[in-house]
Design an enzyme around this catalytic site. Structure first.
Site, PDB file in Angstrom:
ATOM      1  N   CYS A  17       0.765  -1.179   0.106  1.00 42.38           N
ATOM      2  CA  CYS A  17      -0.044   0.084   0.024  1.00 42.38           C
ATOM      3  C   CYS A  17       0.877   1.301  -0.095  1.00 42.38           C
ATOM      4  O   CYS A  17       0.683   2.390   0.600  1.00 42.38           O
ATOM      5  CB  CYS A  17      -0.889  -0.044   1.306  1.00 42.38           C
ATOM      6  N   ALA A  18       1.852   1.355  -0.753  1.00 45.07           N
ATOM      7  CA  ALA A  18       2.783   2.425  -1.040  1.00 45.07           C
ATOM      8  C   ALA A  18       1.907   3.633  -1.153  1.00 45.07           C
ATOM      9  O   ALA A  18       1.101   3.621  -1.995  1.00 45.07           O
ATOM     10  CB  ALA A  18       3.838   2.076  -1.858  1.00 45.07           C
ATOM     11  N   ILE A  67       2.445   5.475  -3.668  1.00 42.64           N
ATOM     12  CA  ILE A  67       2.547   5.653  -4.995  1.00 42.64           C
ATOM     13  C   ILE A  67       1.459   4.618  -5.629  1.00 42.64           C
ATOM     14  O   ILE A  67       0.856   5.011  -6.752  1.00 42.64           O
ATOM     15  CB  ILE A  67       3.912   5.309  -5.778  1.00 42.64           C
ATOM     16  N   ALA A  68       1.015   3.840  -4.692  1.00 43.96           N
ATOM     17  CA  ALA A  68       0.122   2.806  -5.257  1.00 43.96           C
ATOM     18  C   ALA A  68      -1.362   3.529  -5.324  1.00 43.96           C
ATOM     19  O   ALA A  68      -2.175   3.101  -6.100  1.00 43.96           O
ATOM     20  CB  ALA A  68       0.108   1.551  -4.359  1.00 43.96           C
ATOM     21  N   LYS A 127      10.575   1.572  -9.949  1.00 43.43           N
ATOM     22  CA  LYS A 127      12.006   1.779 -10.254  1.00 43.43           C
ATOM     23  C   LYS A 127      12.522   2.319  -8.891  1.00 43.43           C
ATOM     24  O   LYS A 127      11.846   2.892  -8.018  1.00 43.43           O
ATOM     25  CB  LYS A 127      12.311   2.960 -11.088  1.00 43.43           C
TER      26      LYS A 127
END
Lengths: 360, 360
Positions: free
Chosen positions: A14-15, A17-18, A102
């Protein structure tokens, strides 16, 4: 022709950016948000509820469980870089196509292990470098490829910095040696290196030299650094990446006949419209009191945000594989080249800013 | 108060750039075009006729004759760099105030000889770096000096290239070792170095390193090169100067809180209006799909072209000296610092791209 079913995505973790990628998967016409996994089931539930997951989406309390779900075609993996090797290899072994954040790995040998797994399983790998998929990017590339408007590439300068706050500099995974141990080079520097390679048609430089004055934190993680890249034919590039300067993201490419400027290459200023500046055979007026011709602004309007275009492109490749095609090797190839140059910058810093040869 | 007489200028030589300066002297309210000298009297006559000299202007067939004219207050010297030492020293000895084209000398020890002569005679010296005098320049400096809008300077990137044609690359004085032997470094690189020092409040870097891949012609004159500059406090800068790439002239300066971009710093795109871009605490919107706030464009309108403002400023200083003031040391000091860094880049190239310490 029957409409083909959308590619079913699961998200590993659940970063932050997600959240953006969940929206992108929802926006992409050929993709569907089907599952999210976190080590905490509650966190995964809250994430799904907050990020537009459909009611039938599955919520998993472990990455393994999601990877074992036969109804998931592809995973998006925004995990700390140190976890890429393990989870990307496992995802490939479970026959999941892989959209990998990345930097793709801590170094190219780890990435090669991921590539081995991906190739064995015949799944698609693409890294999450969104700007590559913006409608502006091929328009800029058309300019750089134009023998009349741009000529031969001579130099590129790329920079990406942002001013991290004190909380980030203490606690973010990007300053932790055991998580995103490549720090600003792996995060911001990845984009600079990618943009330089992109401008150079992915021809690798012969030599990379980190510039003196790289800033490391107490744990040895890079917070800011620069490098110069040098090609056999005399082309050169410089880059600067940093967590310690105000948000700046430039590509300046000069050719024998033209110049490209873009100042928001990674995240465009606005979502629906983006621009760049081109100059061709720019010169001066007779008394050298002004430019003739002047550079001009090229405006690109977009159908979908770049991250949704990335998902759409990735899902198209997955669909093609389902229909019998081979995986597209272009994307893993440019991921690997980017990582190779990144490794060379790191090696040069580690060697006291000595030149490092780039060997493919 | 009586209107003071304009400062009477003589021009040494009929260089191309002298046409622009003749116009500037005509435009400046406190300056007067009074003489031109060339080794060819015919050439000087034709130059005066073509460049708006008043009918009473004197035409000389030698530089010596002009310097002996007691009715000339100041000379503009757009001579090849290799001639600066001789003619600048002589002009100073003849009590002429001196507007000297850049690079000011072939190296700092030659420039120090010029400075000795200038100081002995009590005349004003200023170099011909016109953009320093544009109305935009202090506006950009205000931004860079603002603790809230820009913060602490971290990096500067400056470039100046133009695509010289084959005639230039064969015949221009800037590719001849016995004329402007510093080549692209002395010509285009001078501006890059000046802009970096300007952004750094003229604090000298501790170390300068030329980047590999400098291009020299058969006679050993630099056609293109790059360098990185490093300060004690961690600031860094990169520069690229070239005769071999399309016209490009950028300064990008990043601070802890702000970013400055200007893409026409040496010669503004247009004469009457110039702009630059500033960003302060630029960041992203919540989902990182755009910038918030975005950078903004600052527009500066000008009363006089930058070269006329330069002449006006120089003539003001000369007038002040005539009225009893001392020469302004700011201008020769920044000329010398620029030359010092230029010398260091040259020394680094000559030493095979090794670091060179800058010693004031």
């Amino acid at each position: 022709m029957a409409v083909e079913a959308p590619i079913r995505f699961g998200i590993l973790g659940c970063a932050e950016i997600a959240r953006k990628l969940s929206r992108a998967i929802n926006l992409a016409p050929n993709a569907e948000l089907c599952a999210v996994a976190s080590r905490s089931l509650d966190k995964a539930k809250a994430f799904a509820a907050a990020n537009g997951f459909p009611s039938h989406a599955k919520i998993y309390g472990s990455y393994d469980a999601l990877l074992d779900d036969p109804d998931i075609d592809a995973v998006y993996a925004p995990l700390p870089t140190s976890l890429h090797l393990y989870w990307a290899v496992l995802a490939a072994k479970k026959n999941k196509h892989l959209l990998l954040e990345k930097p793709v790995a801590l170094n190219v040998s780890e990435f090669d292990a991921i590539l081995d797994a991906v190739e064995s399983s015949g799944v698609q790998l693409m890294d999450g470098t969104m700007w590559m998929h913006h409608a502006r990017t091929p328009a800029m590339k058309d300019f750089l490829s134009d023998a009349d408007r741009f000529g031969q590439l001579k130099t590129v300068h790329a920079c990406f910095s942002f001013a991290a706050d004190s909380d980030f500099l203490k606690n973010d995974i990007r300053v932790k040696p055991d998580l995103d141990g490549l720090g600003a080079l792996g995060d911001a520097g990845w984009y600079c290196i990618r943009s330089i390679l992109w401008a150079a048609n992915f021809e690798l430089p012969k030599t990379v030299i980190a510039l003196p004055g790289a800033v490391l934190n107490d744990a040895g993680v890079i917070l800011a650094c620069g490098a110069s890249l040098h090609w056999e034919d005399g082309k050169s590039a410089t880059l600067h990446c940093s967590f310690l300067s105000n948000l700046t993201m430039d590509i300046t490419a000069t050719g024998t006949k033209g110049t490209l400027h873009v100042n928001d290459f990674i995240i465009p200023f606005q979502e629906k419209e983006a621009y760049f500046s081109t100059g061709t055979k720019t010169g001066f007026d007779e008394l050298v009191t002004g430019w003739l011709p002047q550079p001009s602004k090229q405006v690109i309007t977009t159908d979908l945000p770049q991250e949704a275009r990335m998902v759409r492109e990735f899902a198209n490749l997955v669909r093609a594989i389902k229909n019998g095609s081979k995986p597209e090797t272009k994307w893993p190839t440019i991921s690997r080249k980017t990582q190779l140059v990144l490794d060379a910058v790191k090696a040069s810093i580690d060697k006291g800013f000595k030149p490092v040869e780039v060997v493919y």
